[in-house]
Design a protein around this motif. Structure first.
Motif, PDB file in Angstrom:
ATOM      1  N   GLN A  68       0.806  -1.222   0.000  1.00 30.22           N
ATOM      2  CA  GLN A  68       0.000   0.000   0.000  1.00 30.22           C
ATOM      3  C   GLN A  68       0.842   1.276   0.000  1.00 30.22           C
ATOM      4  O   GLN A  68       0.326   2.350  -0.284  1.00 30.22           O
ATOM      5  CB  GLN A  68      -0.907   0.045   1.240  1.00 30.22           C
ATOM      6  CG  GLN A  68      -1.929  -1.046   1.312  1.00 30.22           C
ATOM      7  CD  GLN A  68      -2.621  -1.074   2.682  1.00 30.22           C
ATOM      8  OE1 GLN A  68      -2.386  -0.238   3.534  1.00 30.22           O
ATOM      9  NE2 GLN A  68      -3.464  -2.075   2.874  1.00 30.22           N
ATOM     10  N   LEU A  69       2.109   1.155   0.345  1.00 30.87           N
ATOM     11  CA  LEU A  69       2.948   2.342   0.530  1.00 30.87           C
ATOM     12  C   LEU A  69       3.679   2.740  -0.741  1.00 30.87           C
ATOM     13  O   LEU A  69       4.027   1.887  -1.558  1.00 30.87           O
ATOM     14  CB  LEU A  69       3.968   2.084   1.640  1.00 30.87           C
ATOM     15  CG  LEU A  69       3.410   1.749   3.015  1.00 30.87           C
ATOM     16  CD1 LEU A  69       4.538   1.355   3.964  1.00 30.87           C
ATOM     17  CD2 LEU A  69       2.612   2.915   3.577  1.00 30.87           C
ATOM     18  N   HIS A  70       3.935   4.051  -0.884  1.00 32.50           N
ATOM     19  CA  HIS A  70       4.767   4.496  -2.009  1.00 32.50           C
ATOM     20  C   HIS A  70       6.215   4.130  -1.714  1.00 32.50           C
ATOM     21  O   HIS A  70       6.576   3.792  -0.583  1.00 32.50           O
ATOM     22  CB  HIS A  70       4.570   5.991  -2.286  1.00 32.50           C
ATOM     23  CG  HIS A  70       5.012   6.888  -1.167  1.00 32.50           C
ATOM     24  ND1 HIS A  70       6.322   7.203  -0.921  1.00 32.50           N
ATOM     25  CD2 HIS A  70       4.285   7.548  -0.226  1.00 32.50           C
ATOM     26  CE1 HIS A  70       6.409   8.009   0.110  1.00 32.50           C
ATOM     27  NE2 HIS A  70       5.174   8.231   0.556  1.00 32.50           N
ATOM     28  N   SER A  71       7.078   4.196  -2.714  1.00 36.28           N
ATOM     29  CA  SER A  71       8.424   3.627  -2.614  1.00 36.28           C
ATOM     30  C   SER A  71       9.242   4.157  -1.433  1.00 36.28           C
ATOM     31  O   SER A  71       9.948   3.388  -0.785  1.00 36.28           O
ATOM     32  CB  SER A  71       9.190   3.826  -3.913  1.00 36.28           C
ATOM     33  OG  SER A  71       9.391   5.210  -4.159  1.00 36.28           O
ATOM     34  N   GLY A  72       9.169   5.450  -1.129  1.00 37.37           N
ATOM     35  CA  GLY A  72       9.951   5.992  -0.011  1.00 37.37           C
ATOM     36  C   GLY A  72       9.508   5.428   1.323  1.00 37.37           C
ATOM     37  O   GLY A  72      10.331   5.022   2.143  1.00 37.37           O
ATOM     38  N   ARG A  73       8.211   5.392   1.550  1.00 39.16           N
ATOM     39  CA  ARG A  73       7.672   4.825   2.799  1.00 39.16           C
ATOM     40  C   ARG A  73       7.904   3.319   2.853  1.00 39.16           C
ATOM     41  O   ARG A  73       8.146   2.771   3.921  1.00 39.16           O
ATOM     42  CB  ARG A  73       6.179   5.139   2.926  1.00 39.16           C
ATOM     43  CG  ARG A  73       5.855   6.583   3.122  1.00 39.16           C
ATOM     44  CD  ARG A  73       6.025   7.042   4.542  1.00 39.16           C
ATOM     45  NE  ARG A  73       4.995   6.413   5.355  1.00 39.16           N
ATOM     46  CZ  ARG A  73       5.118   6.178   6.641  1.00 39.16           C
ATOM     47  NH1 ARG A  73       6.185   6.541   7.277  1.00 39.16           N
ATOM     48  NH2 ARG A  73       4.167   5.587   7.313  1.00 39.16           N
TER      49      ARG A  73
END
Length: 127
Positions: A68-73
């Protein structure tokens, strides 16, 4: 006398915390530990079985959250999870001190179970 009174008070206050933690465990776990009684190998088998269930819960929650998270998170989550696993393992190894016998083995295994269960709940709350 004062020392025993303090211990009794502490035990009463801590009991709800212990019971609250057990509600997150699979119902099979309490039945297993009741049947195990004071037999260390049986208790350890109960703890291992529940740890496997909780580890599966943790892994499923972790994978879902990671997706569910974008790449940085996502990168932060992966790093945090790796560090958490190192901490859990080191912390729980500490409880299995060499001269501790059966109680130390149970404390160590219980530590892994408790921390795994808590981490699964923590990640479930992130979403």
């Amino acid at each position: 006398m004062i020392r025993w009174s303090f211990f009794a008070m502490l035990l009463c206050c801590a009991s709800p915390i212990v019971l609250a933690d057990e509600h997150t465990y699979n119902p099979e776990y309490s039945g297993c530990t009741a049947r195990a009684g004071d037999v260390t190998t049986d208790v350890l088998q109960c703890i291992a079985a529940e740890t496997s269930r909780q580890d599966a819960r943790l892994n499923e929650t972790y994978r879902a959250l990671r997706g569910q998270l974008h790449s940085g998170r996502r990168t932060e989550l992966v790093a945090a999870q790796r560090l958490w696993m190192q901490y859990r393992d080191a912390n729980c190894r500490f409880h299995n001190y060499p001269d501790g016998g059966s109680p130390a083995a149970i404390h160590s295994a219980s530590c892994v179970l408790r921390m795994t269960t808590e981490r699964a709940a923590e990640l479930e709350d992130v979403s």
